[in-house]
Write a protein that holds these residues in place. Structure first.
Motif, short mmCIF file in Angstrom:
data_model
loop_
_atom_site.label_atom_id
_atom_site.label_comp_id
_atom_site.label_asym_id
_atom_site.label_seq_id
_atom_site.Cartn_x
_atom_site.Cartn_y
_atom_site.Cartn_z
N ALA A 47 89.29 -13.70 12.91
CA ALA A 47 87.86 -13.67 12.55
C ALA A 47 87.48 -12.28 12.04
CB ALA A 47 87.01 -14.07 13.75
N CYS A 48 88.00 -11.24 12.66
CA CYS A 48 87.72 -9.87 12.22
C CYS A 48 88.25 -9.63 10.81
CB CYS A 48 88.31 -8.85 13.18
SG CYS A 48 87.39 -8.71 14.72
N ALA A 49 89.46 -10.11 10.54
CA ALA A 49 90.05 -9.94 9.21
C ALA A 49 89.22 -10.68 8.16
CB ALA A 49 91.49 -10.44 9.20
N SER A 50 88.77 -11.86 8.50
CA SER A 50 87.92 -12.64 7.58
C SER A 50 86.60 -11.92 7.33
CB SER A 50 87.68 -14.03 8.16
OG SER A 50 86.80 -14.75 7.34
N LEU A 51 86.01 -11.39 8.38
CA LEU A 51 84.74 -10.65 8.24
C LEU A 51 84.93 -9.38 7.43
CD1 LEU A 51 83.35 -11.11 11.83
CD2 LEU A 51 82.28 -11.96 9.72
N HIS A 52 86.04 -8.71 7.62
CA HIS A 52 86.33 -7.49 6.87
C HIS A 52 86.39 -7.82 5.38
CE1 HIS A 52 87.58 -3.30 6.79
NE2 HIS A 52 88.52 -3.63 5.91
N GLY A 53 87.01 -8.93 5.05
CA GLY A 53 87.11 -9.36 3.65
C GLY A 53 85.76 -9.74 3.06
N THR A 54 84.82 -10.13 3.89
CA THR A 54 83.49 -10.50 3.43
C THR A 54 82.73 -9.29 2.89
OG1 THR A 54 83.39 -12.25 5.09
CG2 THR A 54 81.31 -11.59 4.15
N VAL A 55 83.07 -8.12 3.36
CA VAL A 55 82.37 -6.90 2.96
C VAL A 55 82.80 -6.48 1.56
CG1 VAL A 55 81.97 -4.48 3.52
CG2 VAL A 55 82.17 -6.15 5.36
N LEU A 56 84.08 -6.58 1.29
CA LEU A 56 84.66 -6.05 0.05
C LEU A 56 84.80 -7.13 -1.02
CD1 LEU A 56 87.51 -4.04 1.76
CD2 LEU A 56 85.33 -3.14 0.95
N GLU B 247 78.56 -0.96 8.85
CA GLU B 247 78.92 -1.11 10.26
C GLU B 247 79.92 -2.24 10.44
OE1 GLU B 247 78.67 -0.02 14.37
OE2 GLU B 247 78.36 0.98 12.46
N LEU B 248 79.74 -3.35 9.74
CA LEU B 248 80.70 -4.46 9.81
C LEU B 248 82.07 -4.00 9.32
CD1 LEU B 248 81.26 -7.43 10.43
CD2 LEU B 248 80.57 -7.95 8.07
N PHE B 249 82.09 -3.27 8.24
CA PHE B 249 83.35 -2.74 7.71
C PHE B 249 84.03 -1.86 8.76
CE2 PHE B 249 85.91 0.34 5.38
CZ PHE B 249 86.64 -0.49 4.55
N ARG B 250 83.27 -0.98 9.38
CA ARG B 250 83.83 -0.08 10.39
C ARG B 250 84.35 -0.85 11.61
NH1 ARG B 250 82.74 2.16 14.99
NH2 ARG B 250 80.69 1.26 15.27
N LEU B 251 83.59 -1.83 12.06
CA LEU B 251 83.95 -2.57 13.27
C LEU B 251 85.14 -3.51 13.07
CD1 LEU B 251 80.40 -3.43 14.63
CD2 LEU B 251 82.06 -1.87 15.68
N THR B 252 85.38 -3.91 11.83
CA THR B 252 86.46 -4.87 11.59
C THR B 252 87.68 -4.23 10.93
OG1 THR B 252 85.47 -5.51 9.46
CG2 THR B 252 84.90 -6.84 11.40
N ARG B 253 87.67 -2.92 10.78
CA ARG B 253 88.81 -2.22 10.18
C ARG B 253 90.04 -2.45 11.06
NH1 ARG B 253 87.27 3.42 8.89
NH2 ARG B 253 86.48 2.40 7.04
N PRO B 254 91.15 -2.86 10.46
CA PRO B 254 92.37 -3.07 11.24
C PRO B 254 92.79 -1.80 11.97
CG PRO B 254 92.64 -3.95 9.02
CD PRO B 254 91.35 -3.16 9.05
N THR B 255 93.23 -1.95 13.20
CA THR B 255 93.62 -0.80 14.00
C THR B 255 95.14 -0.62 14.03
OG1 THR B 255 93.59 -2.16 15.99
CG2 THR B 255 91.60 -0.88 15.48
N ARG B 256 95.85 -1.55 13.46
CA ARG B 256 97.32 -1.47 13.47
C ARG B 256 97.84 -0.83 12.23
NH1 ARG B 256 98.44 -7.55 15.56
NH2 ARG B 256 96.52 -7.63 16.67
#
Length: 126
Positions: A77-86, A117-126
């Motif tokens: 879900a985080c990866a999908s949300l991250h893609g929604t920003v860009l 904020e969404l971009f920051r919160l969903t940025r991959p940590t790996r």
């Protein structure tokens, strides 16, 4: 800052939207910053005639609410949300029109802050 309808004070849109959540919707997950940001974005988009994107965010929000943080479903879900920003048609490309509760200039400023904020919160940590 957002001028809260019916008041003379200002507060963040996320705080204002959080205050609108009914008791039965408010679970422990509403304390999660990512959930609050997605919920605020969905509400903002819906108020400014972007219901299709709001519905996509709502579907991701449902996954976040059902999944535990750190699980595979949460990460997807985080990866999908991250893609929604860009990308083309992403949140960074949107321009909101006047809505029922605020003018376009305020809405676009809030959209930019929430998208960041969404971009920051969903940025991959790996």
């Amino acid at each position: 800052m957002y001028v809260v309808p019916g008041t003379t004070g200002t507060m963040s849109y996320v705080a204002w939207r959080s205050a609108q959540i009914s008791c039965h919707e408010a679970s422990g997950m509403m304390d999660e910053p990512l959930v609050r940001v997605v919920d605020a974005l969905s509400s903002l988009l819906r108020d400014h005639a972007h219901c299709d994107l709001a519905e996509r965010l709502d579907s991701r929000l449902a996954v976040l609410m059902a999944a535990r943080q750190g699980t595979e479903k949460w990460e997807e879900a985080c990866a999908s949300l991250h893609g929604t920003v860009l990308g083309m048609g992403g949140l960074f490309d949107l321009v909101l029109a006047d809505g029922p509760t605020m003018p376009a200039a305020s809405a676009n400023e809030i959209l930019d802050e929430l998208a960041d904020e969404l971009f920051r919160l969903t940025r991959p940590t790996r």
